[in-house]
Design an enzyme around this catalytic site. Structure first.
Site, PDB file in Angstrom:
ATOM      1  N   THR A 148       0.849  -1.193   0.000  1.00 41.02           N
ATOM      2  CA  THR A 148       0.000   0.000   0.000  1.00 41.02           C
ATOM      3  C   THR A 148       0.887   1.247   0.000  1.00 41.02           C
ATOM      4  O   THR A 148       2.069   1.189   0.320  1.00 41.02           O
ATOM      5  CB  THR A 148      -0.943   0.031   1.212  1.00 41.02           C
ATOM      6  N   GLY A 149       0.295   2.375  -0.367  1.00 38.81           N
ATOM      7  CA  GLY A 149       1.098   3.587  -0.506  1.00 38.81           C
ATOM      8  C   GLY A 149       2.138   3.419  -1.599  1.00 38.81           C
ATOM      9  O   GLY A 149       3.249   3.947  -1.514  1.00 38.81           O
ATOM     10  N   ALA A 150       1.772   2.701  -2.665  1.00 36.52           N
ATOM     11  CA  ALA A 150       2.751   2.277  -3.673  1.00 36.52           C
ATOM     12  C   ALA A 150       2.870   3.215  -4.860  1.00 36.52           C
ATOM     13  O   ALA A 150       3.558   2.895  -5.827  1.00 36.52           O
ATOM     14  CB  ALA A 150       2.404   0.873  -4.162  1.00 36.52           C
ATOM     15  N   SER A 151       2.225   4.367  -4.820  1.00 34.77           N
ATOM     16  CA  SER A 151       2.279   5.281  -5.957  1.00 34.77           C
ATOM     17  C   SER A 151       3.466   6.233  -5.900  1.00 34.77           C
ATOM     18  O   SER A 151       3.726   6.959  -6.863  1.00 34.77           O
ATOM     19  CB  SER A 151       0.979   6.085  -6.057  1.00 34.77           C
ATOM     20  N   SER A 152       4.203   6.237  -4.787  1.00 32.68           N
ATOM     21  CA  SER A 152       5.363   7.132  -4.679  1.00 32.68           C
ATOM     22  C   SER A 152       6.259   6.669  -3.536  1.00 32.68           C
ATOM     23  O   SER A 152       5.903   5.789  -2.743  1.00 32.68           O
ATOM     24  CB  SER A 152       4.921   8.585  -4.433  1.00 32.68           C
TER      25      SER A 152
ATOM     26  N   TYR B 157       1.468  12.884  13.865  1.00 37.56           N
ATOM     27  CA  TYR B 157       2.151  11.838  13.099  1.00 37.56           C
ATOM     28  C   TYR B 157       2.872  10.890  14.062  1.00 37.56           C
ATOM     29  O   TYR B 157       2.770   9.663  13.940  1.00 37.56           O
ATOM     30  CB  TYR B 157       3.140  12.485  12.134  1.00 37.56           C
TER      31      TYR B 157
END
Length: 364
Positions: free
Chosen positions: A16-20, A158
């Protein structure tokens, strides 16, 4: 129980979070080594581009558009993996969003949204992945941050989300081990990494945020993730200064004072934010690729500390080498000469007296 994990070339890996950033680099690296990869994120254009690049290089990959804060969408990521490749061998929870500002200035709505992505997103991913991983054994890898061990100012929420993720991951690991489930549960805690996370952050600071040196390349984290996918590992910090920041908990008030003096300024550039969009609620037009644009300093391509932590035999050799250096330093000091020994990766002779920098900040 000892969990037997497959070599990466035999695995089906979900990220996941694999676009950048870390997720994108990990997906490309895994595919290059022969894994079948399922990329998930909110930005379809960037996912499609990444899959096309992987396939053009001879790799096997598919994507699924998903917002990890929605458990139903996360379930559909698993459905895609099973439909396309038959199973899930490793699942990497990596999606994150950043907010910069003082705790009393950040809107509660934004704080809840950040928790929905960072904490609940990985809870959803873990709860979806575990039943699949139990069937034939596999690895669950949650990407936290070195800030899961030590909070810093201006990223309080965060840090809180990453602390919560650490506790969740530790509890899940113990429960699975107690029942004898063939699932390795790993917490990866990156230090300061050069990714587009900062470029897309929502900020109350008026200027662009940045990672704080020493800054590492996302490949350092990707290599650690792929190692953990093949070798059961409890947790790993990527970046030597990340380890130093963790050690700062042994001197909490001293670390507080040091961070109060240094980390407010060091997390900020001098570039105005203007009206650029952020990706807290919706994806931006382009997620930014593998590296960020806010960071313009030197990016370290390797971490000797991380390599040593992942490979104990290297640690033994490093200890011998540090011993030799220590003897040499002692000889020089006895002789009245100045030492020119260098600290490698923030951990080494002379490093023990230094307070940790904020070099391990936000992750993906």
């Amino acid at each position: 129980m000892d969990v037997k994990l497959k070599p990466i070339q035999e695995q089906v890996m979900v990220i996941t979070g694999a676009s950048s950033g870390i997720g994108l680099v990990t997906a490309k690296m895994a595919a290059c080594q022969g894994a079948c990869v399922v990329l998930a994120a909110r930005n379809e254009a960037d996912l499609q581009r990444a899959v096309e690049e992987i396939r053009a290089a001879g790799g096997r990959a598919v994507y699924r558009v998903a917002d990890v804060s929605d458990p139903d969408q996360v379930e559909r990521i698993a459905d895609t993996a099973v439909r396309e490749f038959g199973r899930v061998d490793s699942w990497v929870n990596n999606a994150a969003v950043a907010i910069y500002g003082r705790v009393m200035e950040v809107e509660l709505r934004d704080m809840r949204r950040q928790f929905d992505v960072i904490y609940w997103g990985q809870v959803h991913g873990s709860r979806t992945a575990v039943p699949h991983l139990k069937r034939q054994g596999g690895a669950l890898i949650n990407v936290a941050s070195a800030l899961a061990d030590r909070a810093i100012p201006l990223q309080g929420n965060y840090c809180a989300a990453k602390h919560a993720l650490k506790a969740f991951t530790d509890a899940l690991r113990m429960e699975l081990e107690e029942e004898g489930a063939p699932v390795a549960v790993t917490l990866v805690k990156p230090g300061s990494i050069d990714t587009p996370l900062f470029d897309k952050a929502k900020t109350c600071l008026g200027v662009e945020p940045q990672p704080v040196p020493p800054v590492y390349a996302p490949e350092v984290v990707a290599e650690a993730i792929l190692h953990c996918a093949q070798h059961a590992t409890r947790d790993i910090i990527t970046g030597g200064m990340g380890k130093m920041l963790s050690i700062a908990n042994d001197f909490p008030r001293l670390a507080d004072k040091y961070m109060e003096k240094t980390t407010f300024e060091s997390q900020q550039t001098d570039k105005p934010v203007g009206d650029r969009p952020n990706n807290l609620y919706e994806p931006v037009a382009h997620d930014g690729g593998e590296r960020g644009s806010n960071w313009t300093g030197r990016t370290k391509s390797t971490s000797l500390y991380t390599k040593a932590a992942l490979h104990p035999e290297v640690t033994a050799l490093a200890a011998v080498g540090l011993g030799v250096v220590a003897v040499a330093l002692l000889g020089r000091r006895v002789g009245g000469g100045e030492s020119d020994a260098r600290i490698v990766d923030g951990v080494g002779p002379g490093a023990e007296h230094k307070l940790p920098s904020a070099g391990q900040l936000s992750t993906p």
